[in-house]
Design a protein around this motif. Sequence first.
Motif, PDB file in Angstrom:
ATOM      1  N   ASP A  56       0.860  -1.177   0.000  1.00 20.93           N
ATOM      2  CA  ASP A  56       0.000   0.000   0.000  1.00 20.93           C
ATOM      3  C   ASP A  56       0.904   1.237   0.000  1.00 20.93           C
ATOM      4  O   ASP A  56       2.106   1.140  -0.204  1.00 20.93           O
ATOM      5  CB  ASP A  56      -0.955  -0.016   1.205  1.00 20.93           C
ATOM      6  CG  ASP A  56      -0.206  -0.073   2.534  1.00 20.93           C
ATOM      7  OD1 ASP A  56       1.006   0.244   2.552  1.00 20.93           O
ATOM      8  OD2 ASP A  56      -0.826  -0.427   3.551  1.00 20.93           O
ATOM      9  N   CYS A  84      -0.322  -0.691  -4.873  1.00 20.13           N
ATOM     10  CA  CYS A  84      -1.591  -1.420  -4.958  1.00 20.13           C
ATOM     11  C   CYS A  84      -2.650  -0.597  -5.702  1.00 20.13           C
ATOM     12  O   CYS A  84      -3.009   0.503  -5.298  1.00 20.13           O
ATOM     13  CB  CYS A  84      -2.076  -1.758  -3.563  1.00 20.13           C
ATOM     14  SG  CYS A  84      -3.757  -2.392  -3.500  1.00 20.13           S
ATOM     15  N   ALA A  86      -5.820  -1.025  -6.067  1.00 17.82           N
ATOM     16  CA  ALA A  86      -7.071  -0.800  -5.339  1.00 17.82           C
ATOM     17  C   ALA A  86      -6.916   0.335  -4.330  1.00 17.82           C
ATOM     18  O   ALA A  86      -7.815   1.161  -4.155  1.00 17.82           O
ATOM     19  CB  ALA A  86      -7.513  -2.084  -4.636  1.00 17.82           C
ATOM     20  N   HIS A  87      -5.757   0.386  -3.647  1.00 21.15           N
ATOM     21  CA  HIS A  87      -5.509   1.486  -2.711  1.00 21.15           C
ATOM     22  C   HIS A  87      -5.365   2.809  -3.460  1.00 21.15           C
ATOM     23  O   HIS A  87      -5.882   3.840  -3.029  1.00 21.15           O
ATOM     24  CB  HIS A  87      -4.236   1.208  -1.903  1.00 21.15           C
ATOM     25  CG  HIS A  87      -4.468   0.366  -0.690  1.00 21.15           C
ATOM     26  ND1 HIS A  87      -3.914  -0.878  -0.524  1.00 21.15           N
ATOM     27  CD2 HIS A  87      -5.225   0.585   0.419  1.00 21.15           C
ATOM     28  CE1 HIS A  87      -4.298  -1.387   0.631  1.00 21.15           C
ATOM     29  NE2 HIS A  87      -5.088  -0.520   1.222  1.00 21.15           N
ATOM     30  N   TRP A 164     -11.412   0.160   1.161  1.00 21.88           N
ATOM     31  CA  TRP A 164     -12.002  -0.033  -0.159  1.00 21.88           C
ATOM     32  C   TRP A 164     -13.522  -0.028  -0.073  1.00 21.88           C
ATOM     33  O   TRP A 164     -14.127  -0.767   0.686  1.00 21.88           O
ATOM     34  CB  TRP A 164     -11.558  -1.374  -0.747  1.00 21.88           C
ATOM     35  CG  TRP A 164     -10.097  -1.494  -0.976  1.00 21.88           C
ATOM     36  CD1 TRP A 164      -9.248  -0.528  -1.422  1.00 21.88           C
ATOM     37  CD2 TRP A 164      -9.288  -2.659  -0.766  1.00 21.88           C
ATOM     38  NE1 TRP A 164      -7.978  -1.014  -1.513  1.00 21.88           N
ATOM     39  CE2 TRP A 164      -7.968  -2.317  -1.128  1.00 21.88           C
ATOM     40  CE3 TRP A 164      -9.554  -3.949  -0.335  1.00 21.88           C
ATOM     41  CZ2 TRP A 164      -6.909  -3.217  -1.057  1.00 21.88           C
ATOM     42  CZ3 TRP A 164      -8.512  -4.851  -0.261  1.00 21.88           C
ATOM     43  CH2 TRP A 164      -7.212  -4.491  -0.615  1.00 21.88           C
ATOM     44  N   SER A 230     -12.677  -1.454  -8.138  1.00 18.97           N
ATOM     45  CA  SER A 230     -11.872  -1.836  -6.987  1.00 18.97           C
ATOM     46  C   SER A 230     -12.045  -3.311  -6.652  1.00 18.97           C
ATOM     47  O   SER A 230     -11.069  -4.016  -6.359  1.00 18.97           O
ATOM     48  CB  SER A 230     -12.261  -0.983  -5.770  1.00 18.97           C
ATOM     49  OG  SER A 230     -11.550  -1.380  -4.623  1.00 18.97           O
ATOM     50  N   LEU A 233     -10.184  -5.388  -9.237  1.00 20.61           N
ATOM     51  CA  LEU A 233      -8.728  -5.271  -9.095  1.00 20.61           C
ATOM     52  C   LEU A 233      -8.186  -6.156  -7.975  1.00 20.61           C
ATOM     53  O   LEU A 233      -7.002  -6.476  -7.963  1.00 20.61           O
ATOM     54  CB  LEU A 233      -8.342  -3.813  -8.816  1.00 20.61           C
ATOM     55  CG  LEU A 233      -8.474  -2.829  -9.974  1.00 20.61           C
ATOM     56  CD1 LEU A 233      -8.161  -1.415  -9.507  1.00 20.61           C
ATOM     57  CD2 LEU A 233      -7.548  -3.209 -11.124  1.00 20.61           C
ATOM     58  N   GLN A 234      -9.048  -6.544  -7.046  1.00 26.08           N
ATOM     59  CA  GLN A 234      -8.597  -7.353  -5.914  1.00 26.08           C
ATOM     60  C   GLN A 234      -8.556  -8.851  -6.221  1.00 26.08           C
ATOM     61  O   GLN A 234      -8.183  -9.650  -5.358  1.00 26.08           O
ATOM     62  CB  GLN A 234      -9.507  -7.095  -4.713  1.00 26.08           C
ATOM     63  CG  GLN A 234      -9.426  -5.674  -4.186  1.00 26.08           C
ATOM     64  CD  GLN A 234     -10.530  -5.354  -3.200  1.00 26.08           C
ATOM     65  OE1 GLN A 234     -10.872  -6.164  -2.334  1.00 26.08           O
ATOM     66  NE2 GLN A 234     -11.123  -4.177  -3.324  1.00 26.08           N
ATOM     67  N   ALA A 365      -2.760  -5.751  -6.921  1.00 28.49           N
ATOM     68  CA  ALA A 365      -3.365  -5.288  -5.666  1.00 28.49           C
ATOM     69  C   ALA A 365      -2.836  -6.113  -4.509  1.00 28.49           C
ATOM     70  O   ALA A 365      -2.260  -7.188  -4.696  1.00 28.49           O
ATOM     71  CB  ALA A 365      -4.895  -5.388  -5.739  1.00 28.49           C
ATOM     72  N   THR A 366      -3.023  -5.600  -3.285  1.00 26.69           N
ATOM     73  CA  THR A 366      -2.578  -6.299  -2.080  1.00 26.69           C
ATOM     74  C   THR A 366      -3.754  -6.952  -1.356  1.00 26.69           C
ATOM     75  O   THR A 366      -3.723  -7.105  -0.140  1.00 26.69           O
ATOM     76  CB  THR A 366      -1.877  -5.309  -1.130  1.00 26.69           C
ATOM     77  OG1 THR A 366      -2.791  -4.235  -0.837  1.00 26.69           O
ATOM     78  CG2 THR A 366      -0.627  -4.731  -1.762  1.00 26.69           C
ATOM     79  N   ALA A 367      -4.782  -7.324  -2.111  1.00 22.84           N
ATOM     80  CA  ALA A 367      -5.989  -7.886  -1.487  1.00 22.84           C
ATOM     81  C   ALA A 367      -5.677  -9.161  -0.718  1.00 22.84           C
ATOM     82  O   ALA A 367      -6.239  -9.410   0.353  1.00 22.84           O
ATOM     83  CB  ALA A 367      -7.044  -8.163  -2.558  1.00 22.84           C
TER      84      ALA A 367
END
Length: 410
Positions: A56, A84, A86-87, A164, A230, A233-234, A365-367
Amino acid sequence: MAVVIRYVNKHVEVIERFMVVVHVATTTAACLKEAIDSLFTKYGLSVARLRGQGYDGASNMFGEFNGLKSLIMKENPYALYVHCFAHQLQLVVVVVAQANQYVCDFMWIVSSIVNTSASSCKRADKLRQLEHDRKVKLLERGEISSGRGLNQETSLARPGDTRWGSHHSTLCRIEKMWPSVIEVLQNLIDDGDRSSKGLSRTLVERMERYEFVFILLLMKRILANTNHLSTVLQEKDQNIVNAMHLINNVKCKLQKLRDSRWDILLEDVKKFCNTHSIEIINMTDNINSRSRLKRDGKNDDFSWSERMLVEQELETYIDDIISDERFEGILDLGALAKKMIETMKNRVFPLVYRMIELALLLPVATATVEKVFSAMNIVKTDLRNRIGDEWMNDSLVVYIEKDIFNTVGN
Protein backbone atom coordinates in the motif's frame (compact mmCIF):
# COMPACT_ATOMS: atom_id res chain seq x y z
CA MET A 1 4.15 -8.58 8.41
CA ALA A 2 2.14 -10.81 6.08
CA VAL A 3 4.10 -12.13 3.09
CA VAL A 4 2.42 -13.35 -0.11
CA ILE A 5 4.31 -14.60 -3.17
CA ARG A 6 3.10 -14.32 -6.77
CA TYR A 7 4.42 -16.44 -9.61
CA VAL A 8 3.54 -17.94 -12.98
CA ASN A 9 3.38 -21.75 -12.99
CA LYS A 10 4.22 -24.10 -15.85
CA HIS A 11 0.63 -23.85 -17.13
CA VAL A 12 0.99 -20.04 -17.39
CA GLU A 13 -1.43 -19.48 -14.53
CA VAL A 14 -0.83 -16.53 -12.24
CA ILE A 15 -0.73 -17.82 -8.66
CA GLU A 16 -0.74 -15.88 -5.40
CA ARG A 17 0.02 -17.84 -2.21
CA PHE A 18 0.11 -16.71 1.38
CA MET A 19 3.51 -17.71 2.65
CA VAL A 20 3.98 -16.65 6.26
CA VAL A 21 3.37 -14.01 8.90
CA VAL A 22 6.73 -12.65 10.08
CA HIS A 23 7.11 -11.18 13.55
CA VAL A 24 8.98 -7.85 13.35
CA ALA A 25 10.27 -5.75 16.24
CA THR A 26 9.41 -2.46 14.50
CA THR A 27 7.76 -1.40 11.24
CA THR A 28 10.74 0.57 9.96
CA ALA A 29 11.82 -0.16 6.40
CA ALA A 30 15.21 -1.47 7.56
CA CYS A 31 13.59 -3.93 9.98
CA LEU A 32 11.12 -5.14 7.33
CA LYS A 33 13.95 -5.57 4.79
CA GLU A 34 15.96 -7.59 7.28
CA ALA A 35 12.94 -9.84 7.93
CA ILE A 36 12.43 -10.40 4.19
CA ASP A 37 16.12 -11.23 3.70
CA SER A 38 15.94 -13.82 6.50
CA LEU A 39 12.75 -15.27 5.04
CA PHE A 40 14.26 -15.57 1.56
CA THR A 41 17.35 -17.24 2.97
CA LYS A 42 15.26 -19.71 4.98
CA TYR A 43 13.26 -20.84 1.93
CA GLY A 44 16.09 -20.70 -0.61
CA LEU A 45 14.70 -17.72 -2.54
CA SER A 46 16.84 -15.09 -4.22
CA VAL A 47 16.19 -11.34 -4.13
CA ALA A 48 18.00 -11.18 -7.48
CA ARG A 49 15.16 -13.25 -9.00
CA LEU A 50 12.48 -10.89 -7.68
CA ARG A 51 10.68 -9.06 -10.49
CA GLY A 52 7.86 -7.28 -8.71
CA GLN A 53 6.94 -5.94 -5.27
CA GLY A 54 3.61 -4.47 -4.22
CA TYR A 55 2.44 -2.68 -1.07
CA ASP A 56 0.00 0.00 0.00
CA GLY A 57 1.12 3.64 0.10
CA ALA A 58 2.48 3.80 3.66
CA SER A 59 5.68 5.87 3.89
CA ASN A 60 7.77 3.03 5.33
CA MET A 61 6.87 0.98 2.23
CA PHE A 62 6.58 3.64 -0.46
CA GLY A 63 9.34 6.07 0.58
CA GLU A 64 11.44 7.23 -2.38
CA PHE A 65 14.77 7.07 -0.51
CA ASN A 66 14.40 4.95 2.61
CA GLY A 67 11.20 2.98 2.00
CA LEU A 68 11.17 -0.81 1.79
CA LYS A 69 10.71 -0.74 -1.99
CA SER A 70 13.74 1.56 -2.35
CA LEU A 71 15.93 -0.66 -0.16
CA ILE A 72 15.02 -3.69 -2.28
CA MET A 73 15.54 -1.82 -5.56
CA LYS A 74 19.01 -0.68 -4.43
CA GLU A 75 19.91 -4.35 -4.24
CA ASN A 76 17.88 -5.38 -7.28
CA PRO A 77 16.75 -2.50 -9.58
CA TYR A 78 14.53 -4.86 -11.60
CA ALA A 79 12.13 -5.67 -8.74
CA LEU A 80 9.57 -3.21 -10.14
CA TYR A 81 7.40 -1.55 -7.52
CA VAL A 82 3.63 -1.35 -8.07
CA HIS A 83 1.53 0.68 -5.65
CA CYS A 84 -1.59 -1.42 -4.96
CA PHE A 85 -4.09 -0.41 -7.67
CA ALA A 86 -7.07 -0.80 -5.34
CA HIS A 87 -5.51 1.49 -2.71
CA GLN A 88 -4.49 4.00 -5.38
CA LEU A 89 -8.02 4.06 -6.75
CA GLN A 90 -9.57 4.70 -3.32
CA LEU A 91 -7.10 7.48 -2.52
CA VAL A 92 -7.54 9.14 -5.91
CA VAL A 93 -11.34 9.09 -5.65
CA VAL A 94 -11.20 10.63 -2.16
CA VAL A 95 -8.72 13.36 -3.14
CA VAL A 96 -10.57 14.29 -6.35
CA ALA A 97 -13.92 14.35 -4.56
CA GLN A 98 -12.57 16.59 -1.78
CA ALA A 99 -11.22 19.03 -4.39
CA ASN A 100 -14.84 19.99 -5.06
CA GLN A 101 -16.03 22.19 -2.19
CA TYR A 102 -19.67 21.03 -2.43
CA VAL A 103 -18.69 17.37 -2.31
CA CYS A 104 -16.14 18.01 0.45
CA ASP A 105 -18.83 19.65 2.61
CA PHE A 106 -21.24 16.84 1.75
CA MET A 107 -18.78 14.13 2.88
CA TRP A 108 -18.22 16.00 6.16
CA ILE A 109 -21.98 16.03 6.74
CA VAL A 110 -22.18 12.30 5.89
CA SER A 111 -19.42 11.51 8.38
CA SER A 112 -21.21 13.57 11.04
CA ILE A 113 -24.50 11.76 10.32
CA VAL A 114 -22.84 8.36 10.82
CA ASN A 115 -20.98 9.42 13.96
CA THR A 116 -24.04 11.06 15.53
CA SER A 117 -26.51 8.29 14.65
CA ALA A 118 -24.30 5.41 15.79
CA SER A 119 -21.89 7.00 18.29
CA SER A 120 -23.33 4.99 21.20
CA CYS A 121 -24.75 1.50 21.60
CA LYS A 122 -28.12 3.00 22.55
CA ARG A 123 -28.37 5.06 19.33
CA ALA A 124 -27.10 2.19 17.17
CA ASP A 125 -29.67 -0.19 18.70
CA LYS A 126 -32.42 2.38 18.20
CA LEU A 127 -31.45 2.81 14.54
CA ARG A 128 -31.47 -0.97 13.94
CA GLN A 129 -34.85 -1.33 15.67
CA LEU A 130 -36.41 1.49 13.64
CA GLU A 131 -35.09 -0.01 10.41
CA HIS A 132 -36.36 -3.46 11.42
CA ASP A 133 -39.85 -2.14 12.15
CA ARG A 134 -39.91 -0.19 8.88
CA LYS A 135 -38.99 -3.29 6.86
CA VAL A 136 -41.65 -5.37 8.61
CA LYS A 137 -44.29 -2.81 7.56
CA LEU A 138 -43.00 -2.77 3.97
CA LEU A 139 -43.09 -6.58 3.85
CA GLU A 140 -46.66 -6.61 5.18
CA ARG A 141 -47.71 -4.14 2.47
CA GLY A 142 -45.90 -6.18 -0.20
CA GLU A 143 -43.61 -3.28 -1.18
CA ILE A 144 -40.47 -5.38 -0.65
CA SER A 145 -39.91 -9.13 -0.85
CA SER A 146 -38.22 -11.52 1.54
CA GLY A 147 -35.70 -14.19 0.71
CA ARG A 148 -32.15 -15.36 1.24
CA GLY A 149 -29.78 -12.37 1.31
CA LEU A 150 -32.61 -9.82 0.98
CA ASN A 151 -33.31 -6.99 3.45
CA GLN A 152 -30.80 -8.17 6.04
CA GLU A 153 -30.28 -6.25 9.29
CA THR A 154 -27.68 -3.56 8.74
CA SER A 155 -26.19 -0.42 10.23
CA LEU A 156 -24.42 2.71 8.98
CA ALA A 157 -20.83 2.11 7.88
CA ARG A 158 -18.16 4.68 8.70
CA PRO A 159 -16.36 5.93 5.57
CA GLY A 160 -12.57 5.64 5.61
CA ASP A 161 -10.09 7.15 3.16
CA THR A 162 -8.09 3.89 2.92
CA ARG A 163 -10.91 1.35 3.22
CA TRP A 164 -12.00 -0.03 -0.16
CA GLY A 165 -15.59 0.78 -1.02
CA SER A 166 -16.42 2.28 2.38
CA HIS A 167 -17.74 5.59 0.99
CA HIS A 168 -20.01 3.83 -1.50
CA SER A 169 -21.33 1.51 1.19
CA THR A 170 -22.05 4.45 3.52
CA LEU A 171 -24.00 6.40 0.89
CA CYS A 172 -26.03 3.33 -0.12
CA ARG A 173 -27.02 2.69 3.49
CA ILE A 174 -27.96 6.31 4.19
CA GLU A 175 -30.22 6.27 1.12
CA LYS A 176 -31.72 2.92 2.11
CA MET A 177 -32.19 3.80 5.80
CA TRP A 178 -33.20 7.45 5.23
CA PRO A 179 -36.44 7.50 7.32
CA SER A 180 -34.80 5.67 10.24
CA VAL A 181 -31.76 7.98 10.24
CA ILE A 182 -33.99 11.08 10.19
CA GLU A 183 -36.03 9.72 13.11
CA VAL A 184 -32.96 8.99 15.24
CA LEU A 185 -31.69 12.53 14.65
CA GLN A 186 -35.15 13.96 15.42
CA ASN A 187 -35.17 12.05 18.72
CA LEU A 188 -31.81 13.62 19.61
CA ILE A 189 -33.23 17.08 18.89
CA ASP A 190 -36.06 16.37 21.34
CA ASP A 191 -34.26 14.38 24.06
CA GLY A 192 -30.49 14.82 23.56
CA ASP A 193 -28.06 17.00 25.49
CA ARG A 194 -27.30 20.58 24.47
CA SER A 195 -24.43 19.77 22.06
CA SER A 196 -26.17 16.85 20.34
CA LYS A 197 -29.40 18.86 19.92
CA GLY A 198 -27.69 21.61 17.94
CA LEU A 199 -25.69 19.23 15.75
CA SER A 200 -28.69 16.96 15.10
CA ARG A 201 -30.84 19.92 14.08
CA THR A 202 -28.16 21.08 11.63
CA LEU A 203 -27.81 17.59 10.14
CA VAL A 204 -31.57 17.17 9.64
CA GLU A 205 -31.79 20.59 7.97
CA ARG A 206 -28.95 19.71 5.59
CA MET A 207 -30.36 16.26 4.78
CA GLU A 208 -33.75 17.73 3.86
CA ARG A 209 -32.27 20.01 1.21
CA TYR A 210 -32.44 19.26 -2.50
CA GLU A 211 -28.69 19.77 -3.01
CA PHE A 212 -27.84 17.13 -0.37
CA VAL A 213 -30.02 14.55 -2.13
CA PHE A 214 -28.57 15.55 -5.50
CA ILE A 215 -24.95 15.05 -4.37
CA LEU A 216 -25.89 11.84 -2.52
CA LEU A 217 -27.30 10.18 -5.64
CA LEU A 218 -24.59 11.66 -7.89
CA MET A 219 -21.73 10.38 -5.71
CA LYS A 220 -23.44 7.02 -5.27
CA ARG A 221 -23.57 6.64 -9.05
CA ILE A 222 -19.93 7.69 -9.52
CA LEU A 223 -18.67 5.51 -6.68
CA ALA A 224 -20.64 2.52 -8.00
CA ASN A 225 -18.34 2.52 -11.05
CA THR A 226 -15.12 2.90 -9.06
CA ASN A 227 -16.26 0.42 -6.40
CA HIS A 228 -16.84 -2.28 -9.03
CA LEU A 229 -13.40 -1.57 -10.48
CA SER A 230 -11.87 -1.84 -6.99
CA THR A 231 -13.55 -5.21 -6.43
CA VAL A 232 -12.26 -6.56 -9.76
CA LEU A 233 -8.73 -5.27 -9.10
CA GLN A 234 -8.60 -7.35 -5.91
CA GLU A 235 -8.87 -10.66 -7.83
CA LYS A 236 -5.81 -12.86 -7.25
CA ASP A 237 -5.20 -13.73 -10.90
CA GLN A 238 -5.64 -10.19 -12.21
CA ASN A 239 -2.77 -9.02 -14.43
CA ILE A 240 -1.49 -5.51 -14.97
CA VAL A 241 -2.56 -5.29 -18.63
CA ASN A 242 -6.15 -6.22 -17.76
CA ALA A 243 -6.07 -3.70 -14.92
CA MET A 244 -5.17 -0.86 -17.30
CA HIS A 245 -8.02 -1.85 -19.65
CA LEU A 246 -10.47 -1.88 -16.73
CA ILE A 247 -9.35 1.58 -15.64
CA ASN A 248 -9.87 2.91 -19.17
CA ASN A 249 -13.35 1.35 -19.25
CA VAL A 250 -14.33 3.10 -16.02
CA LYS A 251 -13.01 6.40 -17.37
CA CYS A 252 -15.25 5.93 -20.42
CA LYS A 253 -18.26 5.20 -18.19
CA LEU A 254 -17.63 8.32 -16.14
CA GLN A 255 -17.32 10.37 -19.33
CA LYS A 256 -20.67 8.98 -20.55
CA LEU A 257 -22.20 9.98 -17.22
CA ARG A 258 -20.82 13.50 -17.71
CA ASP A 259 -22.14 13.69 -21.27
CA SER A 260 -25.61 12.29 -20.54
CA ARG A 261 -26.99 15.75 -19.62
CA TRP A 262 -28.07 14.43 -16.20
CA ASP A 263 -31.64 13.60 -17.22
CA ILE A 264 -31.75 10.20 -15.52
CA LEU A 265 -30.00 11.48 -12.39
CA LEU A 266 -32.34 14.46 -12.07
CA GLU A 267 -35.34 12.17 -12.44
CA ASP A 268 -34.02 9.92 -9.64
CA VAL A 269 -33.42 12.95 -7.41
CA LYS A 270 -36.96 14.21 -8.07
CA LYS A 271 -38.45 10.81 -7.25
CA PHE A 272 -36.45 10.56 -4.01
CA CYS A 273 -37.47 14.09 -2.93
CA ASN A 274 -41.15 13.39 -3.63
CA THR A 275 -40.98 10.14 -1.61
CA HIS A 276 -39.47 11.87 1.43
CA SER A 277 -41.30 15.23 1.15
CA ILE A 278 -38.22 17.29 0.29
CA GLU A 279 -38.73 20.57 -1.58
CA ILE A 280 -37.57 20.43 -5.22
CA ILE A 281 -35.76 23.54 -6.38
CA ASN A 282 -36.49 25.25 -9.69
CA MET A 283 -33.53 24.45 -11.97
CA THR A 284 -34.12 27.64 -13.99
CA ASP A 285 -33.35 29.89 -11.00
CA ASN A 286 -29.92 31.55 -10.73
CA ILE A 287 -27.52 29.94 -8.29
CA ASN A 288 -25.30 32.23 -6.67
CA SER A 289 5.31 18.43 -12.52
CA ARG A 290 5.88 14.88 -12.30
CA SER A 291 9.35 13.33 -12.05
CA ARG A 292 10.31 10.63 -14.55
CA LEU A 293 12.14 7.54 -13.28
CA LYS A 294 15.36 7.11 -15.25
CA ARG A 295 16.86 3.70 -15.69
CA ASP A 296 20.03 2.55 -17.29
CA GLY A 297 20.14 0.12 -20.16
CA LYS A 298 20.91 -2.95 -18.03
CA ASN A 299 18.48 -5.76 -17.44
CA ASP A 300 19.07 -9.04 -15.61
CA ASP A 301 16.37 -10.87 -17.59
CA PHE A 302 17.86 -10.21 -21.05
CA SER A 303 21.49 -10.43 -22.04
CA TRP A 304 23.11 -7.80 -24.23
CA SER A 305 22.73 -9.98 -27.33
CA GLU A 306 19.09 -10.79 -26.49
CA ARG A 307 18.28 -7.09 -26.19
CA MET A 308 19.64 -6.66 -29.70
CA LEU A 309 17.37 -9.46 -30.97
CA VAL A 310 14.15 -8.85 -29.06
CA GLU A 311 12.84 -6.03 -31.26
CA GLN A 312 13.32 -8.03 -34.45
CA GLU A 313 11.75 -11.12 -32.84
CA LEU A 314 8.76 -9.02 -31.72
CA GLU A 315 8.13 -7.78 -35.26
CA THR A 316 8.26 -11.35 -36.62
CA TYR A 317 6.01 -12.52 -33.79
CA ILE A 318 3.34 -9.88 -34.57
CA ASP A 319 3.27 -10.83 -38.27
CA ASP A 320 3.04 -14.52 -37.37
CA ILE A 321 0.21 -14.12 -34.81
CA ILE A 322 -1.89 -11.92 -37.11
CA SER A 323 -1.87 -14.59 -39.79
CA ASP A 324 -2.59 -17.48 -37.37
CA GLU A 325 -6.36 -18.09 -36.99
CA ARG A 326 -5.76 -20.05 -33.78
CA PHE A 327 -5.09 -16.74 -32.03
CA GLU A 328 -8.34 -15.08 -33.14
CA GLY A 329 -10.57 -13.77 -30.36
CA ILE A 330 -7.86 -13.67 -27.69
CA LEU A 331 -8.30 -10.48 -25.65
CA ASP A 332 -6.36 -11.30 -22.49
CA LEU A 333 -2.63 -11.45 -21.79
CA GLY A 334 -2.97 -14.65 -19.76
CA ALA A 335 -4.98 -16.34 -22.51
CA LEU A 336 -2.34 -15.27 -25.03
CA ALA A 337 0.41 -16.88 -22.96
CA LYS A 338 -1.57 -20.13 -22.65
CA LYS A 339 -2.23 -20.22 -26.38
CA MET A 340 1.50 -19.76 -27.01
CA ILE A 341 2.17 -22.82 -24.83
CA GLU A 342 -0.48 -24.86 -26.66
CA THR A 343 0.90 -23.94 -30.09
CA MET A 344 4.52 -24.20 -28.86
CA LYS A 345 5.18 -20.65 -30.03
CA ASN A 346 6.84 -19.97 -26.69
CA ARG A 347 9.77 -21.99 -28.09
CA VAL A 348 9.68 -20.16 -31.41
CA PHE A 349 9.53 -16.73 -29.76
CA PRO A 350 11.20 -17.25 -26.35
CA LEU A 351 12.10 -13.59 -25.80
CA VAL A 352 8.52 -12.41 -26.43
CA TYR A 353 7.17 -15.12 -24.14
CA ARG A 354 9.63 -14.05 -21.44
CA MET A 355 8.34 -10.46 -21.64
CA ILE A 356 4.74 -11.71 -21.29
CA GLU A 357 5.71 -13.76 -18.24
CA LEU A 358 7.32 -10.73 -16.62
CA ALA A 359 4.21 -8.63 -17.27
CA LEU A 360 2.01 -11.29 -15.66
CA LEU A 361 4.19 -11.30 -12.55
CA LEU A 362 3.62 -7.62 -11.71
CA PRO A 363 1.31 -7.34 -8.69
CA VAL A 364 -1.97 -5.47 -9.21
CA ALA A 365 -3.37 -5.29 -5.67
CA THR A 366 -2.58 -6.30 -2.08
CA ALA A 367 -5.99 -7.89 -1.49
CA THR A 368 -4.43 -11.26 -0.56
CA VAL A 369 -2.35 -9.63 2.15
CA GLU A 370 -5.36 -7.71 3.48
CA LYS A 371 -7.31 -10.98 3.72
CA VAL A 372 -4.47 -12.47 5.77
CA PHE A 373 -4.74 -9.67 8.32
CA SER A 374 -8.51 -10.19 8.50
CA ALA A 375 -7.99 -13.93 9.02
CA MET A 376 -5.61 -13.24 11.91
CA ASN A 377 -8.57 -11.93 13.91
CA ILE A 378 -10.25 -15.31 13.45
CA VAL A 379 -7.21 -17.46 14.27
CA LYS A 380 -5.74 -15.40 17.12
CA THR A 381 -8.65 -14.50 19.41
CA ASP A 382 -8.82 -13.43 23.06
CA LEU A 383 -9.06 -17.11 24.00
CA ARG A 384 -5.87 -17.84 22.03
CA ASN A 385 -3.94 -14.66 22.70
CA ARG A 386 -0.80 -16.52 23.78
CA ILE A 387 -0.50 -18.48 20.56
CA GLY A 388 3.12 -18.56 19.35
CA ASP A 389 4.40 -17.28 15.99
CA GLU A 390 5.08 -20.71 14.50
CA TRP A 391 1.72 -22.18 15.54
CA MET A 392 -0.11 -19.08 14.26
CA ASN A 393 1.73 -19.32 10.92
CA ASP A 394 0.81 -22.99 10.54
CA SER A 395 -2.83 -22.29 11.42
CA LEU A 396 -3.05 -19.34 9.03
CA VAL A 397 -1.55 -21.27 6.12
CA VAL A 398 -4.07 -24.09 6.55
CA TYR A 399 -6.97 -21.65 7.00
CA ILE A 400 -6.15 -19.35 4.07
CA GLU A 401 -4.92 -21.85 1.48
CA LYS A 402 -8.05 -24.01 1.73
CA ASP A 403 -8.01 -25.01 -1.93
CA ILE A 404 -4.69 -26.81 -1.45
CA PHE A 405 -5.41 -28.43 1.92
CA ASN A 406 -8.85 -29.65 0.81
CA THR A 407 -6.96 -31.99 -1.53
CA VAL A 408 -4.86 -33.46 1.30
CA GLY A 409 -6.22 -36.67 2.82
CA ASN A 410 -6.22 -37.56 6.52
